[in-house]
Motif scaffolding. Sequence first.
Motif, short mmCIF file in Angstrom:
data_model
loop_
_atom_site.label_atom_id
_atom_site.label_comp_id
_atom_site.label_asym_id
_atom_site.label_seq_id
_atom_site.Cartn_x
_atom_site.Cartn_y
_atom_site.Cartn_z
N THR A 243 0.83 -1.21 0.00
CA THR A 243 0.00 0.00 0.00
C THR A 243 0.86 1.26 0.00
O THR A 243 0.56 2.23 -0.69
N ALA A 244 1.96 1.24 0.77
CA ALA A 244 2.84 2.41 0.83
C ALA A 244 3.39 2.77 -0.55
O ALA A 244 3.57 3.96 -0.86
N THR A 245 3.66 1.76 -1.39
CA THR A 245 4.17 2.06 -2.72
C THR A 245 3.13 2.78 -3.56
O THR A 245 3.47 3.63 -4.40
N TYR A 246 1.85 2.45 -3.35
CA TYR A 246 0.79 3.14 -4.09
C TYR A 246 0.53 4.53 -3.53
O TYR A 246 0.17 5.45 -4.28
N VAL A 247 0.72 4.70 -2.23
CA VAL A 247 0.67 6.06 -1.66
C VAL A 247 1.77 6.91 -2.27
O VAL A 247 1.56 8.07 -2.65
N LEU A 248 2.97 6.33 -2.37
CA LEU A 248 4.09 7.05 -2.98
C LEU A 248 3.75 7.46 -4.40
O LEU A 248 4.00 8.61 -4.81
N LYS A 249 3.18 6.55 -5.16
CA LYS A 249 2.79 6.87 -6.54
C LYS A 249 1.76 8.00 -6.56
O LYS A 249 1.85 8.92 -7.38
N ALA A 250 0.80 7.93 -5.64
CA ALA A 250 -0.21 8.99 -5.58
C ALA A 250 0.41 10.34 -5.28
O ALA A 250 0.02 11.36 -5.84
N LEU A 251 1.41 10.37 -4.39
CA LEU A 251 2.07 11.63 -4.05
C LEU A 251 2.87 12.17 -5.24
O LEU A 251 2.83 13.37 -5.53
N ILE A 252 3.60 11.29 -5.92
CA ILE A 252 4.36 11.73 -7.09
C ILE A 252 3.42 12.23 -8.18
O ILE A 252 3.65 13.28 -8.80
N ASP A 253 2.33 11.48 -8.41
CA ASP A 253 1.35 11.92 -9.40
C ASP A 253 0.77 13.28 -9.02
O ASP A 253 0.56 14.14 -9.89
N SER A 254 0.51 13.48 -7.73
CA SER A 254 -0.05 14.76 -7.27
C SER A 254 0.89 15.92 -7.58
O SER A 254 0.45 16.98 -8.04
N ILE A 255 2.18 15.69 -7.30
CA ILE A 255 3.17 16.75 -7.58
C ILE A 255 3.18 17.10 -9.06
O ILE A 255 3.18 18.28 -9.44
#
Length: 369
Positions: A243-255
């Motif tokens: 799940t943390a890897t998908y949170v990371l992806k969500a944060l990068i996508d957000s930026i």
Amino acid sequence: MSIKEQFVDRYLAPDELNSFLNQLKSLDDLSIIGYSEENRPIYGLNRGFGPIKILLWSQMHGNESTTTKALCQLLELFENEAHQRLLSKLTLKIIPQLNPDGAIRFIRNNANNIDLNRDAVDLSQSESKVLFNVFKKFNPDYCFNLHGQRTLYAAGNMGLPATLSFLAPSGDSKGSISYSREISMKIIAAINRSLQIEIPGQIGRYDDLFNINCVGDKFSSLKVPTILLEAGHYPNDYSRNTTATYVLKALIDSIKIISSGDFKNYKIEQYLSIPENSRDYCDLLITGAAIDDNGKVYEDQNLLINYKEVLINSKVNFIPCMIDYSNDFKELSHKSIQFGSINIKTPIVFERGKPIDQIQNILDKMCNI
């Protein structure tokens, strides 16, 4: 050792986190922004140098560490100069662990047993004051409120597990779609489109019932676009590392989405089409069980079990606790096993909310906990 390899347990002690933060190459922007009720330091740091300002905070609830691990992975990425271009248009203010007193105990509330996410009006706690002081001083253009949710939620009625859930918080009791809330909705719609490629059907929309005491609702009422992110369950991932890897992806996508302005191409309807969270799961279903309830035995029952997360010797243990039983359950389960496979000869003595101590080791092994 990468941070992903280092932080593998759900428990993330303040000292362990702070040691990581103090090893970052870019220490000029790391500072103590305040102290908890028990006088533990609360760290904040900046990354980027652009005009668009984003405030992110995690572990407002001390037992919600998944997004903190994802933030640490993000900071580790920023150590590589190849990723600096992500920040050319942005300045991020990051608070990795707002509630260190709760974190060290692995509990939701702070040392005074106050839910910091219900303290946005009273500001009765040191941690709440720290966050609001940063909010006022930094004056963000966007806010990211990072949380974790239980394993019980589906993305839509009887859907797949909600691995990530999002919310554009209401700014008033009418649920009005203000200009700032519309921006939040469009950003989430853009993130959702990207994530659906990797975890289709596993993105949910969190309940938007307004509560001015909640931080996200308060910031939304102040006309700042705010995104709530809830880290949920991925199959067989009770450590929440996947799940943390998908949170990371969500944060990068957000930026990327915010820096490019691409979110402007999305519509409110795309946000509203994300299925609402539905509480449809149990952690484990034991089928065909014999249940002893106050001396009366019921055969061929379905026994619902949820795991209680308990901190033991600096490690989170998952204790199977009985929730209910029936021969006609409609709930979904993350795991299902036959009573016969447990190899016990006597009925399970049912006590609602109590652990099944005598078979915990068997369940742990069978369910990869």
